[in-house]
Design a protein around this motif. Structure first.
Motif: not given
Length: 830
Positions: A655-664, A684-689, A715-720, A729-733
């Motif tokens: 599992f990967k999560a990356e910010f693509v700057e040029e496409e915001v 997904r959870k954003e800061s402050g939530a 913050e992001y995680y995925v489960l199947a 499934s168990d959620p990803t880290t």
């Protein structure tokens, strides 16, 4: 002819006999001689009683015979305590030393007509007989103080008819030879007051630290309350029971005219506090265990404590001195317990049961037990999350619809009017993970699914007391009106450890004695209280609690251990913070089960635990159990045949999560699973939530989040999710991605100055975006359990795979940045 017929009919009839009437004179003589004979027989019987009593007194003199000491032995047959070897704890008092208030209290309680009868109270005997007949059982005794003295001084504790007759003989003889004052003085010097204390003078000193003649009304009533059950009604062992019994004595004194109503109320209200010198009069080793044995022996033999002590019994127990010494050593180490700000120390209790046969191997009634004497092993406290396997997961597994790998929802915050809290957020988890990390929302959701009544019934089968007012969803988190004792919790967990079969905790294995018929423990027929599969699943899940990352990891020792932590928050209105009222660890090896409780006897804002919680209880468990079980053959938890096993679980990898700057935007990706019916749930959870939201469902192994904002962390995680089996499934880290701040760098364009229209800038645009995108992942698991049993030895947060491109990327133009930002802001603007 008519007369002849008449004569014929009557000639064959027998003449009727006339009944003789007893004359008044006959009745008089009959009654008179009956009374005379009765009186003669009574006089003869009384004379025989007196003569027999006189003979016994002549043969024995006035010596005080203490009888033969009963002895308690450990599991190896070694003597650990003599119950009557307490001569050092006796002081003889003269009549002049005994205050009138003490004499009145004991007479009002033990023998209201003491100054009127001659050793036998026939009025009391008749009253007792009538009450016993009405109740069809022995509900009231009729022994006078003189009879009690006769029994204690000259007789053994057997309960035969001849002994009772002899007791009456001696009582009458004592009344003939001694004054009432002498009898009362001898009685008060003889009776047992618990804690190894005989005699009123030593009792006044031990319990109150005062001279006998200085006793106050409330103190005299407290002592007068004790002869009926010295171990139970003494104020050191059980202050509450002593206070209640004192009130009964004061009521009797009031009704008999010894005190006024005002004096009664004042004496009832005094709260007992043990004097410091009580510690000087300790008696014997393993006192809490011995006290427990005495209570059990009293039930088995139907003897009073005094009778038990003088009967010359040999009481064999299941005590393991090795285990008891290991426990005592840790309880004597103040470093194992939280420091208090005053003289009320933080307390604890512990009990160890061999769940294979129900034998109690060791127990601690509390720190400095000899001084305080409050046996906390059987005192109830709130169990917190330690109750979850007993009211939630056990009954859920028993239905056959749920398994340790079943995914539990915890995204619902309120159930009717009940809204539990959970710092983990709305992350679905398997039942095993919910147990390991002590998830609150998952437990409440699960109890709501199976029904409160089913959870309560399951717990009651295991020996817990569930009141009517407890039958709500708060039960999932240990919300009990009366709580549960360490003994009850250890028993319930013993049943799980024993494959779901009932366990009968006991200390006594055998009793022998010259004048006692004998007793040998026989285990009651075992009952299957839960299926072996349920017991196995619970054991499997609770082993994860003691593993790395579990809330009870500090309980691990050199053999298999399963268990559960528990904490309860203070619940004091207006008091902020997460201080703890009760902390627990209940666990078991394949051989022994133990329960540990920690807290304060009386909790208030100044007497709460501030750290550790269930972890501290788990640590004490390991410190005791490791040396206690040295030499006990190691076993393993037995798996039932045919138990259903978890199929190979789905697991999302890479599992990967990356910010693509040029496409915001944030790009999420992972390796696909080989199944057409699989969908992927992205959270997904954003800061402050406080919680995660269900952000997206996808059939392909990638998702793009175009709704991110500069300066915000996500913050992001995925489960199947498998639609065929309805399993998740168990959620990803979880991976954390921080979106950099955006500042606009506008080119210098010659323009005419317009003073009336100053240029406005958007907030948060002080700098350009960095040359490379990507965020640092956070390998945390979404938060901490709401109970303070924070997992130990957890892995450090990992690094996500969103470090950004390895090659430099061209910086977008200012126009592109502005366009993208305005498009992002939409109609709401900044």
């Amino acid at each position: 002819m008519r007369e002849q017929t008449k004569r014929t009919k009557t000639s064959g009839a027998k003449p009727k006999k006339r009944k003789k009437r007893i004359s008044g004179r006959g009745w008089f003589y009959g009654i008179f001689f009956t009374i005379v004979i009765g009186i003669v027989c009574g006089i003869i019987g009384y004379l025989l009683i007196v003569l027999n009593g006189e003979r016994i007194l002549e043969e024995n003199g006035s010596k005080l015979e203490f009888g033969e000491a009963s002895i308690i032995y450990d599991a190896e047959g070694q003597e650990i305590s003599r119950l009557y070897d307490y001569m050092d704890h006796r002081e003889i008092a003269e009549f002049a030393e005994i205050p009138e208030v003490m004499r009145n209290a004991i007479v009002a309680t033990e023998d209201e007509r003491f100054y009127e009868h001659s050793g036998l109270d026939f009025w009391a005997i008749g009253r007792a007989v009538v009450k016993d007949v009405i109740a069809r059982s022995a509900v009231e005794g009729a022994s006078t103080i003189t009879q009690q003295l006769a029994k204690n001084v000259f007789l053994s504790a057997d309960k035969t008819f001849f002994r009772k007759a002899t007791e009456a003989s001696i009582a009458v003889a004592l009344e003939q030879q001694m004054t009432k004052d002498e009898i009362l003085t001898m009685y008060l010097n003889r009776i047992y007051f618990g804690k190894g204390i005989h005699g009123i003078k030593a009792a006044a000193d031990y319990y109150f630290g005062v001279e006998l003649q200085d006793l106050e009304l409330w103190q005299a009533a407290t002592l007068a309350a004790m002869p009926k059950a010295p171990n139970r009604y003494n104020p050191v062992n059980d202050p509450e029971a002593s206070m209640n019994r004192r009130a009964v004595v004061l009521e009797l004194m009031y009704k008999q005219g010894y005190i006024t109503a005002e004096e009664k109320e004042q004496a009832k209200a005094v709260v007992y506090k043990a004097p410091a010198r009580a510690e000087e009069m300790k008696n014997g080793s393993y006192q809490a265990y011995v006290d427990y044995v005495i209570e059990e022996a009293m039930e088995i033999t139907n003897m009073t404590e005094e009778e038990l002590r003088v009967s010359g019994l040999h009481i064999y127990t299941s005590l393991s001195q090795q285990a008891q010494k290991a426990m005592d050593e840790q309880y004597a180490n103040d470093d194992n317990f939280e420091k208090s700000n005053d003289d009320q120390i933080s307390q604890s209790s512990m009990i160890i049961i061999d769940h294979r046969n129900g034998e109690i191997k060791a127990l601690s009634g509390g720190r400095y037990y000899e001084e305080k004497g409050w046996n906390r092993v059987d005192k109830r406290r709130q169990p917190g999350s330690a109750i979850k396997p007993l009211v939630v997961y056990g009954p859920a597994l028993e239905t056959g619809k749920y398994f340790p790998w079943t995914t539990l929802k915890n995204d619902k915050k309120c159930f009717s009017n009940y809204c539990p809290s959970d710092a983990w957020g709305a992350v679905p988890v398997t039942m095993t993970q919910a147990v390991k990390e002590s998830r609150n929302l998952a437990a409440v959701w699960m109890l709501n699914e199976i029904g409160v009544s089913k959870g309560a019934a399951f717990a009651e089968k295991l020996g817990l007391q569930i009141e009517k007012e407890d039958r709500n969803l708060a039960l999932a988190l240990g919300g009990l009106t009366k709580g549960a004792s360490p003994l009850e919790m250890a028993t319930a967990y013993s049943i799980i450890a024993n494959g779901g079969k009932s366990v009968d905790p006991h200390t006594i294995t055998k009793i022998e004695g010259k004048s006692y018929k004998g007793y040998e423990y026989e285990s009651p027929a075992a009952k299957q209280l839960m299926s072996p599969d349920t017991a196995w699943y619970l054991t499997e899940m609770m082993q994860s609690v003691v593993s790395k990352g579990g809330t009870g990891a500090r309980a691990a020792i050199d053999r298999p251990v399963a268990g559960k932590t528990g904490t309860t928050q203070h619940g004091i209105p207006g008091l902020k913070g997460d201080k703890i009222r009760d902390a627990w660890f209940v666990g078991y090896t394949p051989e022994w089960t133990a329960a540990v409780w920690m807290g304060y006897d009386k909790t208030d804002k100044d007497h709460l635990l501030t750290k550790g919680g269930g972890q501290s209880a788990a640590a004490l468990f390991s410190k005791v159990m490791l040396p206690a079980m040295k030499g006990v053959e190691k076993g393993s938890f037995g798996q039932p045949e045919g138990v259903k096993k978890e199929e190979t679980p789905m697991k999302i990898t890479n599992f990967k999560a990356e910010f693509v700057e040029e496409e915001v935007k944030v790009r999420l990706s992972w390796d696909p699973l080989d199944d057409k019916d699989i969908t992927y749930e992205v959270y997904r959870k954003e800061s402050g939530a406080s919680d995660y939201i269900h952000f997206s469902d996808a059939v392909n192994p990638y998702v793009e989040d175009m709704s991110v904002f500069p300066g915000v962390t996500y913050e992001y995680y995925v489960l199947a999710y498998d639609a065929k089996t309805e399993k998740r499934s168990d959620p990803t880290t979880a991976i954390t991605v921080s979106i950099p701040e955006v500042s606009l760098d506008l080119p210098d364009i010659p323009m005419e100055p317009v003073p009336s229209d100053p240029v406005e800038t958007l907030p948060g645009e002080e700098g350009l975006p960095p040359e490379t995108g990507g965020g640092i992942g956070n390998g945390g698991d979404g938060g901490l359990p709401i109970e303070t049993d924070t997992p130990q030895n957890t892995e450090q947060p990992g690094t996500g795979n969103g470090e950004g491109a390895t090659e430099p990327t061209p910086t977008p133009s200012t126009e592109q940045n502005i366009d993208q930002l305005l498009e992002r802001l939409g109609d709401d603007g900044v």
